[in-house]
Each structure stands twice: as C-alpha cells, then as structure tokens.
Design a protein around this motif. Structure first.
Motif, PDB file in Angstrom:
ATOM      1  N   ASN A   1     -14.307 -22.245  23.306  1.00  0.00           N
ATOM      2  CA  ASN A   1     -13.522 -21.554  24.332  1.00  0.00           C
ATOM      3  C   ASN A   1     -13.885 -20.078  24.459  1.00  0.00           C
ATOM      4  OD1 ASN A   1     -12.362 -20.405  22.064  1.00  0.00           O
ATOM      5  ND2 ASN A   1     -10.413 -21.489  22.264  1.00  0.00           N
ATOM      6  N   GLY A   2     -14.922 -19.655  23.716  1.00  0.00           N
ATOM      7  CA  GLY A   2     -15.386 -18.275  23.800  1.00  0.00           C
ATOM      8  C   GLY A   2     -14.701 -17.328  22.840  1.00  0.00           C
ATOM      9  N   ARG A   3     -13.683 -17.796  22.146  1.00  0.00           N
ATOM     10  CA  ARG A   3     -12.984 -16.957  21.174  1.00  0.00           C
ATOM     11  C   ARG A   3     -13.542 -17.219  19.780  1.00  0.00           C
ATOM     12  NH1 ARG A   3      -8.872 -14.608  23.685  1.00  0.00           N
ATOM     13  NH2 ARG A   3      -8.054 -15.557  25.599  1.00  0.00           N
ATOM     14  N   GLY A   4     -13.197 -16.332  18.852  1.00  0.00           N
ATOM     15  CA  GLY A   4     -13.640 -16.537  17.482  1.00  0.00           C
ATOM     16  C   GLY A   4     -13.008 -17.776  16.884  1.00  0.00           C
ATOM     17  N   LEU A   5     -13.639 -18.311  15.868  1.00  0.00           N
ATOM     18  CA  LEU A   5     -13.080 -19.480  15.198  1.00  0.00           C
ATOM     19  C   LEU A   5     -11.710 -19.147  14.614  1.00  0.00           C
ATOM     20  CD1 LEU A   5     -16.126 -20.975  13.252  1.00  0.00           C
ATOM     21  CD2 LEU A   5     -15.187 -21.710  15.438  1.00  0.00           C
ATOM     22  N   LEU A   6     -10.875 -20.158  14.565  1.00  0.00           N
ATOM     23  CA  LEU A   6      -9.544 -20.013  13.987  1.00  0.00           C
ATOM     24  C   LEU A   6      -9.598 -19.638  12.513  1.00  0.00           C
ATOM     25  CD1 LEU A   6      -7.842 -23.222  15.382  1.00  0.00           C
ATOM     26  CD2 LEU A   6      -6.846 -20.932  15.583  1.00  0.00           C
ATOM     27  N   HIS A   7      -8.563 -18.947  12.058  1.00  0.00           N
ATOM     28  CA  HIS A   7      -8.312 -18.789  10.630  1.00  0.00           C
ATOM     29  C   HIS A   7      -7.074 -19.622  10.296  1.00  0.00           C
ATOM     30  CE1 HIS A   7     -11.295 -15.676  10.081  1.00  0.00           C
ATOM     31  NE2 HIS A   7     -10.838 -15.069  11.159  1.00  0.00           N
ATOM     32  N   LEU A   8      -7.161 -20.384   9.230  1.00  0.00           N
ATOM     33  CA  LEU A   8      -6.052 -21.243   8.830  1.00  0.00           C
ATOM     34  C   LEU A   8      -5.714 -21.017   7.366  1.00  0.00           C
ATOM     35  CD1 LEU A   8      -7.044 -24.642  10.516  1.00  0.00           C
ATOM     36  CD2 LEU A   8      -5.326 -23.004  11.307  1.00  0.00           C
ATOM     37  N   ALA A   9      -4.426 -20.957   7.087  1.00  0.00           N
ATOM     38  CA  ALA A   9      -3.935 -20.795   5.712  1.00  0.00           C
ATOM     39  C   ALA A   9      -2.683 -21.635   5.553  1.00  0.00           C
ATOM     40  CB  ALA A   9      -3.634 -19.322   5.424  1.00  0.00           C
ATOM     41  N   ALA A  10      -2.324 -21.914   4.310  1.00  0.00           N
ATOM     42  CA  ALA A  10      -1.144 -22.742   4.049  1.00  0.00           C
ATOM     43  C   ALA A  10      -0.422 -22.260   2.805  1.00  0.00           C
ATOM     44  CB  ALA A  10      -1.544 -24.209   3.885  1.00  0.00           C
ATOM     45  N   ALA A  11       0.883 -22.455   2.799  1.00  0.00           N
ATOM     46  CA  ALA A  11       1.693 -22.168   1.618  1.00  0.00           C
ATOM     47  C   ALA A  11       1.660 -23.372   0.684  1.00  0.00           C
ATOM     48  CB  ALA A  11       3.128 -21.867   2.029  1.00  0.00           C
ATOM     49  N   VAL A  12       1.658 -23.106  -0.622  1.00  0.00           N
ATOM     50  CA  VAL A  12       1.677 -24.189  -1.614  1.00  0.00           C
ATOM     51  C   VAL A  12       2.910 -24.071  -2.507  1.00  0.00           C
ATOM     52  CG1 VAL A  12      -0.808 -24.601  -1.593  1.00  0.00           C
ATOM     53  CG2 VAL A  12       0.133 -22.873  -3.142  1.00  0.00           C
ATOM     54  N   ASP A  13       3.982 -23.526  -1.956  1.00  0.00           N
ATOM     55  CA  ASP A  13       5.219 -23.356  -2.713  1.00  0.00           C
ATOM     56  C   ASP A  13       5.834 -24.710  -3.064  1.00  0.00           C
ATOM     57  OD1 ASP A  13       4.828 -21.102  -0.671  1.00  0.00           O
ATOM     58  OD2 ASP A  13       6.163 -20.185  -2.132  1.00  0.00           O
TER      59      ASP A  13
ATOM     60  N   ALA B   1      -0.110 -16.539  13.220  1.00  0.00           N
ATOM     61  CA  ALA B   1       1.198 -17.087  13.569  1.00  0.00           C
ATOM     62  C   ALA B   1       1.694 -17.936  12.398  1.00  0.00           C
ATOM     63  CB  ALA B   1       1.092 -17.930  14.834  1.00  0.00           C
ATOM     64  N   ALA B   2       2.922 -17.694  11.975  1.00  0.00           N
ATOM     65  CA  ALA B   2       3.482 -18.384  10.806  1.00  0.00           C
ATOM     66  C   ALA B   2       4.505 -19.419  11.254  1.00  0.00           C
ATOM     67  CB  ALA B   2       4.123 -17.369   9.857  1.00  0.00           C
ATOM     68  N   LEU B   3       4.246 -20.681  10.913  1.00  0.00           N
ATOM     69  CA  LEU B   3       5.131 -21.784  11.285  1.00  0.00           C
ATOM     70  C   LEU B   3       5.429 -22.645  10.068  1.00  0.00           C
ATOM     71  CD1 LEU B   3       3.279 -23.102  14.492  1.00  0.00           C
ATOM     72  CD2 LEU B   3       5.199 -21.505  14.435  1.00  0.00           C
ATOM     73  N   THR B   4       6.632 -23.200  10.022  1.00  0.00           N
ATOM     74  CA  THR B   4       6.939 -24.262   9.073  1.00  0.00           C
ATOM     75  C   THR B   4       6.664 -25.587   9.775  1.00  0.00           C
ATOM     76  OG1 THR B   4       8.625 -22.935   7.982  1.00  0.00           O
ATOM     77  CG2 THR B   4       8.741 -25.316   7.667  1.00  0.00           C
ATOM     78  N   VAL B   5       6.010 -26.511   9.085  1.00  0.00           N
ATOM     79  CA  VAL B   5       5.615 -27.771   9.734  1.00  0.00           C
ATOM     80  C   VAL B   5       6.163 -28.965   8.958  1.00  0.00           C
ATOM     81  CG1 VAL B   5       3.554 -26.794  10.784  1.00  0.00           C
ATOM     82  CG2 VAL B   5       3.385 -27.812   8.519  1.00  0.00           C
ATOM     83  N   ASP B   6       6.690 -29.916   9.714  1.00  0.00           N
ATOM     84  CA  ASP B   6       7.184 -31.180   9.178  1.00  0.00           C
ATOM     85  C   ASP B   6       6.389 -32.278   9.849  1.00  0.00           C
ATOM     86  OD1 ASP B   6       8.501 -33.473   8.477  1.00  0.00           O
ATOM     87  OD2 ASP B   6      10.510 -32.763   8.997  1.00  0.00           O
ATOM     88  N   LEU B   7       5.432 -32.850   9.111  1.00  0.00           N
ATOM     89  CA  LEU B   7       4.555 -33.878   9.666  1.00  0.00           C
ATOM     90  C   LEU B   7       4.975 -35.268   9.218  1.00  0.00           C
ATOM     91  CD1 LEU B   7       1.093 -32.105   9.232  1.00  0.00           C
ATOM     92  CD2 LEU B   7       2.678 -32.020  11.159  1.00  0.00           C
ATOM     93  N   GLY B   8       6.252 -35.430   8.892  1.00  0.00           N
ATOM     94  CA  GLY B   8       6.745 -36.704   8.381  1.00  0.00           C
ATOM     95  C   GLY B   8       6.721 -37.830   9.384  1.00  0.00           C
TER      96      GLY B   8
ATOM     97  N   VAL C   1       6.927 -28.589   4.996  1.00  0.00           N
ATOM     98  CA  VAL C   1       8.281 -28.934   4.545  1.00  0.00           C
ATOM     99  C   VAL C   1       8.207 -29.776   3.276  1.00  0.00           C
ATOM    100  CG1 VAL C   1      10.316 -30.318   5.119  1.00  0.00           C
ATOM    101  CG2 VAL C   1       9.376 -28.729   6.788  1.00  0.00           C
ATOM    102  N   GLU C   2       7.345 -30.781   3.301  1.00  0.00           N
ATOM    103  CA  GLU C   2       7.090 -31.636   2.145  1.00  0.00           C
ATOM    104  C   GLU C   2       5.663 -31.338   1.690  1.00  0.00           C
ATOM    105  OE1 GLU C   2       7.723 -34.009  -0.910  1.00  0.00           O
ATOM    106  OE2 GLU C   2       9.276 -33.734   0.623  1.00  0.00           O
ATOM    107  N   PRO C   3       5.483 -30.504   0.639  1.00  0.00           N
ATOM    108  CA  PRO C   3       4.153 -29.941   0.352  1.00  0.00           C
ATOM    109  C   PRO C   3       3.018 -30.945   0.256  1.00  0.00           C
ATOM    110  CG  PRO C   3       5.824 -28.823  -0.939  1.00  0.00           C
ATOM    111  CD  PRO C   3       6.520 -29.957  -0.259  1.00  0.00           C
TER     112      PRO C   3
END
Length: 357
Positions: free
Chosen positions: A5-17, A246-253, A305-307
């Motif tokens: 799309n012409g933009r830089g590649l995404l950066h992705l990170a995750a919490a492991v709490d 952008a910081a989001l909590t995700v529930d992929l259940g 939500v569920e690590p």
C-alpha cells in the motif's frame, strides 16, 4: 521496507502478562510463540499495586531461551533509584544481546507510596515529569562509559577519559555516575511509554522511542499520534524517530466466526478497561489492514484476553495473513530491537562532544 500500500511495514508487539503464572517457563513459551511470528517485541507489565513476579527479572530469564524477539518489561520510576533502574535495564540489554526495552511507568497511589515510606503520593503531572528526568539521566548513564571502558580513567590515546561523570540533579534525585554497567549493545535500550493518559504525553514525545496509544477508533489514535509528533518536533526531535502503536485488547475466542457488532470491521468496543476487539483472527487482520492503510499508526500492540489461546491464534491466523498480504515481515532482518523497529543506534554523546552535555 515498504508494504504494497506504499506505507512502511507494520510493527507488531504483544503482551505476555499472566497474573497467575509464578513460573518463568510460562512466559518463555509465550515469548517463543511471539518470536515464531516475528513480532517486534513482547511486553510484561509490572506494578507496585498488586503482588506478582518482577517483570524485568522474568524477562532476563526469558532472554537466553529466545534469540530475536524484543523484551520490554515495565519498570516504574516512582519510589525507585534511577541509578539502579538504568543499570538493570542495561544488564537486560547485555543478557539479551541487544533486545531490551523499558516500558516507563509511574506509581500514583498512597498505598504504593506506603510500601516504601519515603514520601507521599504525588500528582500525575509531577510524576511523569520526574519519569522524564529519569529517562534523561538513564541515557546519560548509558553513555557514561565509552566503548569497553573499565574502571580506569584517562586511558584514551588522546588522554581523554573514557569514563564520564553525569552530575545530574533532578527535582527529587541527584546522580553523579558513571554507570557501573558497560554501555548497552543498543547504545540506549528502547524506551516505551503508554501515552494514552495525557499526563504521559510530554514524556513520551520527548524521550520515548515507542508510544502506545489506546483508542477504539482510527481518528482517536491518529489525533494522539499527531499531538505526539508535534510535541516531539517542538523538543527538537525528528518525529519519524517515534513509533506510535495502537494498543488493543483482543479476544480471539470465537475462532473464525464473524466479529460481534461493534467489533471486527466496525472497530473495537470501548470498555472501562480500554478498547476491546472480540472476533476471529481473520477479522482482526482486516481491522489492522484498514487502520494501517489510513496511516493511523505505525503498528499495533495487542494484549490477549486469554494469553496462550489468543496469542497462538494471533500468530497462526492474523500474523500469517498479514505476512501473506505483504504488510508484515516473514523474518527478522537484524538481531536487535532497534533494528526490528528501524531505529538507529544512538551515538555516544560524550564521544561526540568530549564532555558533559
């Protein structure tokens, strides 16, 4: 690198709490899973407000069990000694071979203050101002040993000392230096600030390499990003040196089922705990793709939500799809967290100026 799309590649990170986990092996498992997905880094929260393991010590245990993933513990600047904080973060950078970060946080409650008995709780503005001073003195201490400087002074061929006194006086502390730890492999470990709270934004704009921003809409994230960039510029920084996630909590259940109304394509739902996405990994990939195309943020920090369940679905589903679309890398091009983020290794201010800044 540039995405289709012409933009830089995404950066992705995750919490492991994992609040109930008191064995580092659980965190090792999640960090390895995130590394398999080539995520930039994982975070591990910490606070004086509740019992739990020390985040920095846990990630020091994770370091030898991983090879590329960045490791970012929360280390609170309130009630702690700045000299010890910078030494601990520098040590994590050494044991991880240049993969350390530091999520800077403050302690605002009277109950937490009583744990230390040194002073009363202070307003958030004052605490974040102090946190900025800690971030500043940490950088100076990381630079206070040039190269492989040991304990001897005056050992350069030109007669200039390799060890440098810092002589920093903050509002609530003073540090002389030099550091007892050699300069970290990254020069400066990556500094992360959650800039959702307006009180933290000045510190994030001036000192952070990565700012996290919670928001349920692209407009909300984009507005804070613009504010951070303008403030960074006012402080003499290049705004492009600040990554905003952008910081989001995700529930992929729900697996591959369509996202609930108010989630998925319609965006996350705002809750008292922050923005929550609930749906499947494919819908999450659609959301991330849509937000990325608008230039809302440089990437995403996701808290499962569920690590174990959600991180596995994130890596095997969402990340795999983003990689297939050419929006996220399929391998680590470098070995340090700064390289993952596309950030240069800072020059040593003392080697450049030859004296105290």
């Amino acid at each position: 690198m540039t995405a289709p799309n012409g933009r830089g590649l995404l950066h992705l990170a995750a919490a492991v709490d994992q609040e109930a986990a008191h064995d580092a092996s659980a965190h090792v498992e999640l960090a390895r899973l995130a590394e398999r997905g080539s995520l930039d880094f994982v975070t591990l929260g910490d606070t004086f407000a509740r019992p739990g393991l020390d985040a920095l010590a846990v990630l020091a245990r994770v370091a030898p069990e991983t090879t590329r993933i960045g490791l970012v513990p929360t280390v609170t600047t309130t009630h702690t000694e700045p000299f010890h904080v910078q030494a601990a973060v520098a040590t994590l950078d050494w044991v991880s071979r240049g993969r350390a970060g530091w999520c800077i946080d403050v302690s605002t409650t009277e109950g937490e203050a009583r744990l230390f008995g040194r002073r009363h709780a202070a307003p958030a503005d004052a605490l974040w101002h102090e946190a900025g001073q800690v971030a500043e003195v940490a950088a100076r201490l990381w630079d206070s040993r040039e190269g492989d400087a040991g304990t001897r002074e005056g050992d350069r061929p030109d007669g200039r000392d390799r060890l440098h006194r810092v002589d920093f006086a903050g509002d609530t502390f003073a540090v002389r230096g030099p550091s007892t730890v050699p300069r970290p492999p990254q020069g400066h470990p990556v500094r992360v600030v959650d800039a959702t709270d307006r009180h933290a934004r000045a510190t994030a704009a001036r000192y952070a390499d990565v700012a996290l921003v919670q928001g349920a809409t692209p407009a909300r994230i984009g507005a804070v990003r613009a504010e951070l960039h303008a403030s960074a510029l006012a402080h003499g920084r290049d705004p492009d040196e600040l990554r905003v996630l952008a910081a989001l909590t995700v529930d992929l259940g729900d697996g591959e089922r369509a996202a609930e109304r108010g989630h998925g394509g319609g965006g996350p739902r705002q809750t008292p705990q922050g923005p929550l996405y609930r749906g499947g990994p494919v819908d999450l990939a659609e959301l991330i793709t849509a937000w990325h195309e608008t230039g809302t943020a440089d990437g995403f920090h996701l808290t499962p939500v569920e690590p174990r369940r959600d991180l596995e679905r994130l890596v095997n589903g969402t990340v795999a799809l983003l990689q297939h679309r050419g929006l996220f890398r399929t391998f680590y091009p470098g070995s340090t967290l700064r390289e993952h983020l596309g950030l240069a290794r800072p020059a040593n201010r003392y080697a450049v100026t030859g004296g105290t800044p």
